[in-house]
Scaffold this motif. Sequence first.
Motif, PDB file in Angstrom:
ATOM      1  N   SER A 196       0.832  -1.212   0.000  1.00 20.42           N
ATOM      2  CA  SER A 196       0.000   0.000   0.000  1.00 20.42           C
ATOM      3  C   SER A 196       0.861   1.254   0.000  1.00 20.42           C
ATOM      4  CB  SER A 196      -0.885   0.029   1.237  1.00 20.42           C
ATOM      5  OG  SER A 196      -1.601  -1.164   1.318  1.00 20.42           O
ATOM      6  N   TRP A 197       2.158   1.109   0.267  1.00 12.61           N
ATOM      7  CA  TRP A 197       3.013   2.292   0.431  1.00 12.61           C
ATOM      8  C   TRP A 197       3.973   2.490  -0.714  1.00 12.61           C
ATOM      9  CZ3 TRP A 197       2.464  -1.632   4.092  1.00 12.61           C
ATOM     10  CH2 TRP A 197       1.405  -1.390   4.962  1.00 12.61           C
ATOM     11  N   GLY A 198       3.818   1.706  -1.745  1.00 13.82           N
ATOM     12  CA  GLY A 198       4.670   1.917  -2.911  1.00 13.82           C
ATOM     13  C   GLY A 198       5.185   0.614  -3.483  1.00 13.82           C
ATOM     14  N   ARG A 199       5.991   0.795  -4.505  1.00 13.28           N
ATOM     15  CA  ARG A 199       6.513  -0.361  -5.238  1.00 13.28           C
ATOM     16  C   ARG A 199       8.024  -0.287  -5.224  1.00 13.28           C
ATOM     17  NH1 ARG A 199       8.494  -1.812 -10.029  1.00 13.28           N
ATOM     18  NH2 ARG A 199       7.710  -3.721 -10.978  1.00 13.28           N
ATOM     19  N   SER A 222      11.402   0.004   4.551  1.00 11.38           N
ATOM     20  CA  SER A 222      11.671   1.449   4.514  1.00 11.38           C
ATOM     21  C   SER A 222      10.475   2.207   3.947  1.00 11.38           C
ATOM     22  CB  SER A 222      12.908   1.743   3.671  1.00 11.38           C
ATOM     23  OG  SER A 222      14.022   1.103   4.222  1.00 11.38           O
ATOM     24  N   LEU A 223       9.874   1.675   2.886  1.00 14.40           N
ATOM     25  CA  LEU A 223       8.673   2.317   2.324  1.00 14.40           C
ATOM     26  C   LEU A 223       7.559   2.350   3.360  1.00 14.40           C
ATOM     27  CD1 LEU A 223       8.517   0.815  -1.286  1.00 14.40           C
ATOM     28  CD2 LEU A 223       8.672   3.237  -0.731  1.00 14.40           C
ATOM     29  N   PHE A 224       7.425   1.241   4.087  1.00  9.60           N
ATOM     30  CA  PHE A 224       6.388   1.156   5.128  1.00  9.60           C
ATOM     31  C   PHE A 224       6.642   2.202   6.219  1.00  9.60           C
ATOM     32  CE2 PHE A 224       5.493  -0.648   9.373  1.00  9.60           C
ATOM     33  CZ  PHE A 224       4.110  -0.663   9.316  1.00  9.60           C
ATOM     34  N   ARG A 225       7.902   2.306   6.661  1.00  8.78           N
ATOM     35  CA  ARG A 225       8.208   3.218   7.772  1.00  8.78           C
ATOM     36  C   ARG A 225       8.098   4.681   7.346  1.00  8.78           C
ATOM     37  NH1 ARG A 225      12.588  -0.765  10.375  1.00  8.78           N
ATOM     38  NH2 ARG A 225      11.096  -1.832  11.725  1.00  8.78           N
ATOM     39  N   PRO A 227      11.650   8.022  -3.323  1.00 11.23           N
ATOM     40  CA  PRO A 227      10.367   7.759  -2.656  1.00 11.23           C
ATOM     41  C   PRO A 227      10.367   8.240  -1.203  1.00 11.23           C
ATOM     42  CG  PRO A 227      11.615   5.717  -2.896  1.00 11.23           C
ATOM     43  CD  PRO A 227      12.400   6.783  -3.597  1.00 11.23           C
ATOM     44  N   TYR A 228      11.532   8.340  -0.592  1.00 16.58           N
ATOM     45  CA  TYR A 228      11.648   8.796   0.801  1.00 16.58           C
ATOM     46  C   TYR A 228      13.106   9.156   1.053  1.00 16.58           C
ATOM     47  CZ  TYR A 228      13.488   4.112   1.340  1.00 16.58           C
ATOM     48  OH  TYR A 228      14.244   2.979   1.177  1.00 16.58           O
TER      49      TYR A 228
END
Lengths: 430, 436
Positions: free
Chosen positions: B167-170, B192-195, B366-367
Amino acid sequence: MSPLDEILRALLKRHLTDAEVYVKRGRSRRLERTPLTETSSTSQERAWAVRAGNRRASFFAAATGDPSPAGPWPEPVAGHSLELPEPEAPAAWNPPSDFDTPLIGEREGLKLLESLGRELESELPRARLLRAVLEDGSSESELASSRGLRSVTRNRVSTLYIEAAGPGRPAPLASLYVAAREPRRFHPTALARRLADRLAVSASGAVPGRDTGDFLLAPSVVARLIAGLTPLLVGPGPGSRLIGARGRFGGDLVTLIDNGRLAGGAFEAPVDGEGVPTREVVLVEEGLFRQPLLAWWQEGAAHGDVSGCTRRPGWRDLPTPGPTHLYLKPEPRTSVASLLGAIPQGYYLIDVTGPGRFDLAGDRFALPVCGFAVQSGRASAPVAGAWLSGGIGAFLKGIAGVGRDLTFHPLDGMIGAPTVLVTGLELRAG
Amino acid sequence: MPLSKLDTAAVARTLSQIAEQPEDVVDAFFERREEVELAPEGDPGALRVWREEGFAVRLAREGRTWLASRDVIEAKPFAEALRQVARAIPSATYPEPALEVPPFEPVAALELLDFPGALSRAVRAHHVGFPLRVTVRRHRRWIQVVGPRLVAGAERESFYSCAVESSWGRYGALLPRLDAAAAEEIAVAAVSLFRARQALPPAAFRGPAVLAPPAVAVLLHEAVAHALEADTLAQGGNPEAAVGVAMAASCLDVLDDPGAAPEGVRRTTDDEGAAVVRRWLLRGGIVEQPLADALWARTSPVLLPGAGRRGTRHLPPGPRSTHLEILPGEATEADLLAGSEEGLFLSEASRGTLDPLSGEFTLAFPYGRRFRRGALAELVGPCILRGRVADLLTRVSAIGLDVRSAGAGWCAKGGQKLPVWATAPALRLDGVEVTP
């Protein structure tokens, strides 16, 4: 027994009760011209794809050459079931005569690319073609499934990609990508003029301050906006939920249609990539959301009829729902000149200069554009380095005029749009 | 080797018949490919297999190229293709060399079936759990290039690709092996995407940015490798004029070395059969050797062949990088983050773009994480690093001392999708512009 039936039989012996064999043959010619090189390629494709499985397990296999009943087939993996559509006869359809025309010849194709360069230079002195690629192809596909579905389809499509640099330092760049059934539908003068307009505007245009007003959007700009909306229009996703809000999706002038059998369309065909009959589907009618595009296996998941919208661009691709010829219905009585004349103060945006950003959940979009400032219905100054931004809902509800100049653009399928007059958006520097 | 039974001597003799002029470039490119994919759980067609083979015959003469390709390796279509590219008028009849290839073997890809489980365990080891859609694919390719006078050795490539969606990216990556380290690499990126899921994008700022090795690989692939491809250079003028130009900070050394790529994708010859070279793209920040294929190398004595690559037999080859190597510096992680100025630590780049004429360059992340007074601080959301290549690369102020294999990914220039690999350290850039 046909070779495809033999394969279906062999798969059934392996307890794969649902199976589908797809065979494709194609020929294509590709011509590329740069300032220093010319390349002429010819290709012949011959390949197949098989989907097979049952309620518990399935596989997909594809390869060049001819399929053999002996495989070798992969072992189906459990937890992935497969279902296939039931056969349904398509409505009467006659293959267009241009399906039979031969592919463009090497000399003729290179001449077309050469004339593009000449026309560009005459439209805008010191502009030059960096790269032009013409591809022309035709193919025949045959599909057979264990459900008794049989179909044979043909395709004929040509694409032209052009990259050009304008005068000045740094030289502005512009590119165009167009598609048609036959290369003879590409008009070098019109294409060169479109590129020259963009290069001239990019070279001399000023970056605007933040501004609102009336925006006249050329078909290529509107098509990119519609392409950004396709996730709302395909499958029982977010778009179908819009029916709840009294079905209102856009202004009264918004009628969106998808038609897999659009006469003269680049992908015109009687059936889709799974052999399901194609048809005209009205997705949004005078601003009211009617239904999303629905593949046969999505029937019942959202309001609406099965659309025959599964695309299968090649033998390597799994069938996926998507638009074929999706377009905003034009208004035959409205000329572009009358729309432009109706703008007291605003902008005429003639093209998109890069990839846009679409946040469908956040109802926002931003698109890099170029064009002209407009005062009292006349272009007053070129504008470049600008971003058109706003709410997606605001765009759809703010459409105040629709022209008659419908043109199609190869984006996510062929996306068609006429020139559109819209309010409620914003232009700002990039 | 499935292409080992090709009668390459007979193919070479046949090709010599269409090389009528001494400067003609003539070759035959044979390839066989296999891709096996395990689809995300629940998707139809769980195990997906693509197998293809075919060839292309090419003749290049005085700036013009003729190419004919087929989806089959058989004698008769080969002779037909020769007729299509040959410039002989009236068209001649060519002999049909023996082109025997064994059938594909049955599909075996057990390692794919185990990987989603290993990945799930690796994610849980980070004390989080969330649903992931995992697609994992094995890529294998065998090629054989034959010229009228030279038969290159057969080449083989084998690697994996993996894409995870949440849900937070690919996140997608290329992997030389499908082992525990690969599972950990993907898990770290997904976690990392999740956090960073609720982190806000940083406000626009100009200041220091430290790029981790995967982001450095994407930066230098776009800003150095693409910028130094002979065909890209030709858009702005004469490619050889780039040699000797100071393009980056003097601490930056960038090479393309297909022979040092990870095992499985290491090459001794390119897709034109020319020997690959350890090519110094930048030595001390100065352009030394642009990327060239056989045709571009003929335009200038300063351009060396060996970087010709083709994504498919249906398109002619072009100059591209294979394995970028950025030489390490002496900065420790503490050195890279040092200073009083607040900056951004950017570990993964999702995409990069380069305008070849203006040199305008963007790199999307992305972050990221802020750093201040030598320590990493809070997470930030998506942001974009932008600038002109010439300016951006002169802003490199420190290079990390640890290099790692990182930043491998797909490159799709000109519609030819190719895997690219890199070995890179971290870099610090000062005074760069980052926008949300």
